[in-house]
Design a protein around this motif. Structure first.
Motif, PDB file in Angstrom:
ATOM      1  N   SER A 174      -6.491   1.083 -16.270  1.00 26.70           N
ATOM      2  CA  SER A 174      -7.436   1.861 -17.110  1.00 26.70           C
ATOM      3  C   SER A 174      -6.772   2.473 -18.245  1.00 26.70           C
ATOM      4  CB  SER A 174      -8.163   2.848 -16.182  1.00 26.70           C
ATOM      5  OG  SER A 174      -8.711   2.464 -14.923  1.00 26.70           O
TER       6      SER A 174
ATOM      7  N   TYR B   6     -10.266   0.498 -27.633  1.00 25.05           N
ATOM      8  CA  TYR B   6     -11.258  -0.224 -27.660  1.00 25.05           C
ATOM      9  C   TYR B   6     -10.951  -1.563 -27.873  1.00 25.05           C
ATOM     10  CZ  TYR B   6     -16.272  -2.174 -28.314  1.00 25.05           C
ATOM     11  OH  TYR B   6     -17.177  -2.962 -28.289  1.00 25.05           O
TER      12      TYR B   6
ATOM     13  N   ALA C  96      -9.256  -3.349 -24.840  1.00 29.97           N
ATOM     14  CA  ALA C  96     -10.005  -3.451 -23.997  1.00 29.97           C
ATOM     15  C   ALA C  96     -10.722  -5.086 -24.533  1.00 29.97           C
ATOM     16  CB  ALA C  96     -11.412  -2.736 -23.763  1.00 29.97           C
TER      17      ALA C  96
ATOM     18  N   ARG D 199     -10.929  -0.629 -16.469  1.00 32.13           N
ATOM     19  CA  ARG D 199     -11.799   0.492 -17.159  1.00 32.13           C
ATOM     20  C   ARG D 199     -11.466   1.176 -18.543  1.00 32.13           C
ATOM     21  NH1 ARG D 199     -14.764   3.567 -12.206  1.00 32.13           N
ATOM     22  NH2 ARG D 199     -15.121   1.759 -10.670  1.00 32.13           N
ATOM     23  N   LEU D 200     -12.343   1.818 -19.367  1.00 26.17           N
ATOM     24  CA  LEU D 200     -11.938   2.287 -20.598  1.00 26.17           C
ATOM     25  C   LEU D 200     -13.038   3.541 -20.676  1.00 26.17           C
ATOM     26  CD1 LEU D 200     -10.928   1.844 -23.436  1.00 26.17           C
ATOM     27  CD2 LEU D 200     -13.049   0.642 -23.855  1.00 26.17           C
TER      28      LEU D 200
ATOM     29  N   GLN E 175     -16.047  -4.381 -19.954  1.00 24.43           N
ATOM     30  CA  GLN E 175     -15.536  -3.470 -18.670  1.00 24.43           C
ATOM     31  C   GLN E 175     -16.456  -2.436 -18.547  1.00 24.43           C
ATOM     32  OE1 GLN E 175     -13.813  -4.683 -21.415  1.00 24.43           O
ATOM     33  NE2 GLN E 175     -11.774  -5.257 -20.913  1.00 24.43           N
TER      34      GLN E 175
ATOM     35  N   THR F 207     -17.290   1.276 -18.948  1.00 26.47           N
ATOM     36  CA  THR F 207     -16.900   2.104 -20.061  1.00 26.47           C
ATOM     37  C   THR F 207     -17.588   3.548 -20.092  1.00 26.47           C
ATOM     38  OG1 THR F 207     -16.399   0.251 -21.260  1.00 26.47           O
ATOM     39  CG2 THR F 207     -16.596   2.315 -22.613  1.00 26.47           C
TER      40      THR F 207
ATOM     41  N   ILE G 291     -22.459  -1.400 -26.702  1.00 28.88           N
ATOM     42  CA  ILE G 291     -21.766  -1.919 -25.525  1.00 28.88           C
ATOM     43  C   ILE G 291     -23.035  -2.390 -24.567  1.00 28.88           C
ATOM     44  CG2 ILE G 291     -20.370  -1.233 -23.645  1.00 28.88           C
ATOM     45  CD1 ILE G 291     -18.771   0.563 -25.118  1.00 28.88           C
TER      46      ILE G 291
ATOM     47  N   ALA H  25     -21.871   0.429 -20.145  1.00 34.60           N
ATOM     48  CA  ALA H  25     -21.320   1.799 -20.796  1.00 34.60           C
ATOM     49  C   ALA H  25     -22.247   3.048 -20.279  1.00 34.60           C
ATOM     50  CB  ALA H  25     -21.253   1.867 -22.279  1.00 34.60           C
TER      51      ALA H  25
END
Length: 317
Positions: A119, A131, A134, A143-144, A241, A243, A266, A270
């Motif tokens: 992550s 970002y 990712a 995960r972000l 992912q 976010t 996103i 997100a």
């Protein structure tokens, strides 16, 4: 002056001690192309724990950005905290200045430490780098978390008056301060409730500048110049992912609307949470709340955090 007590160096020593108590050690990785990256890595990596990468922003190195919160994460994750290029002991002789290049360098470092999936949390400029990681390494970044990073800004936003500072060179002078007045200006922008900045002795501010801001001045300014250059939302990849976007409701560096813009870009992957009474440096102003929210999201608690975020999306928590 040489031989005099330095408050900043003393603080550096305290933060280094904090990182060591959190189970981290200092590591240098030579990438073999004129690039060397410093990173704090686990002394003893626990294969049963997930891996977490913390990426700092402009203005300070990894120690100062994460020193007050790293202990909250080290008991739950294998934590990796790099110094970005031209901060701390990280540097390159290459000419690249993009967040994409920063991301590639950091990825090579964590791969050298056998990290395959992780992550990522990025604050401000670190959010741009996170970002990019990712987007480039979809299998590696699980995960972000993006904190106050205007990833979806465009070059035209500067002339359209989106930012309080519309000139890149002026922004670079503030973000890489070389005088006490510039450092006071930066603190005023970064904090919602800034202290009485005029009362801070210039000698303390000069000490900070000498220790933290005197090296790689032009290189750091080049990093800032590169952010908006030819930047268009249509060319920013959409990541897939999960976010979390976290923003301070009084951010004076990157206005809140840019967080909502990123959420729209996103899409459904997100979630966005706005922290009340916080500015750009929300991890400094609200460290407890910041850490609690991140741990919920990063550990995937299905009962408390997702419900809380959906209730508060785009509002004050």
């Amino acid at each position: 002056m040489a031989g005099c007590f330095s408050f900043t160096e003393s603080r550096n020593w305290c933060y280094r001690s904090t990182f060591k108590r959190a189970g981290l050690r200092s590591s240098l990785t030579d990438l073999g192309d004129g690039t060397v990256i410093h990173c704090w890595v686990p002394k003893n990596r626990d294969g049963s724990c997930p891996d977490l990468l913390l990426i700092h922003g402009l203005g300070v190195n990894a120690l100062w950005q994460w020193g007050d919160v790293v202990g909250h994460f080290s008991s739950h994750f294998n934590v990796y905290v790099p110094d970005l290029l031209f901060f701390g002991d990280s540097f390159t002789t290459r000419s690249e200045r993009s967040e994409s290049f920063q991301a590639m360098c950091i990825m090579r470092v964590v791969e050298a430490h056998s990290v395959k999936r992780m992550s990522v949390v990025g604050v401000s400029y670190g959010g741009f780098v996170g970002y990019s990681m990712a987007a480039q390494y979809t299998e590696a970044v699980e995960r972000l978390v993006i904190c106050c990073a205007a990833v979806c800004m465009e070059d035209r936003d500067l002339k359209d008056g989106v930012f309080r500072i519309s000139d890149v060179e002026e922004a670079a002078e503030i973000l890489v301060p070389q005088t006490p007045d510039r450092l006071r200006e930066l603190m005023g922008f970064a904090l919602y409730r800034a202290p009485l900045l005029k009362l801070i002795p210039s000698c303390l501010l000069n000490d900070f500048i000498q220790v933290m801001c005197a090296d790689y001045v032009e290189e750091k300014k080049d990093l800032i110049r590169a952010i908006p250059r030819d930047r268009k939302i249509s060319e920013i990849p959409r990541i897939t992912q999960p976010t979390l976007i976290v923003w301070g409701d009084h951010d004076q560096v990157f206005p809140l609307e840019l967080g909502h813009r990123l959420k729209r870009h996103i899409g459904d992957n997100a979630e966005m949470l706005v922290i009340k009474d916080a500015g750009h440096a929300l991890n400094v102003e609200k460290p407890g709340e910041f850490c609690t929210l991140l741990k919920y999201f990063l550990t995937g608690d299905p009962l408390s955090f997702p419900h809380k975020v959906r209730e508060n999306e785009g509002s004050n928590c």
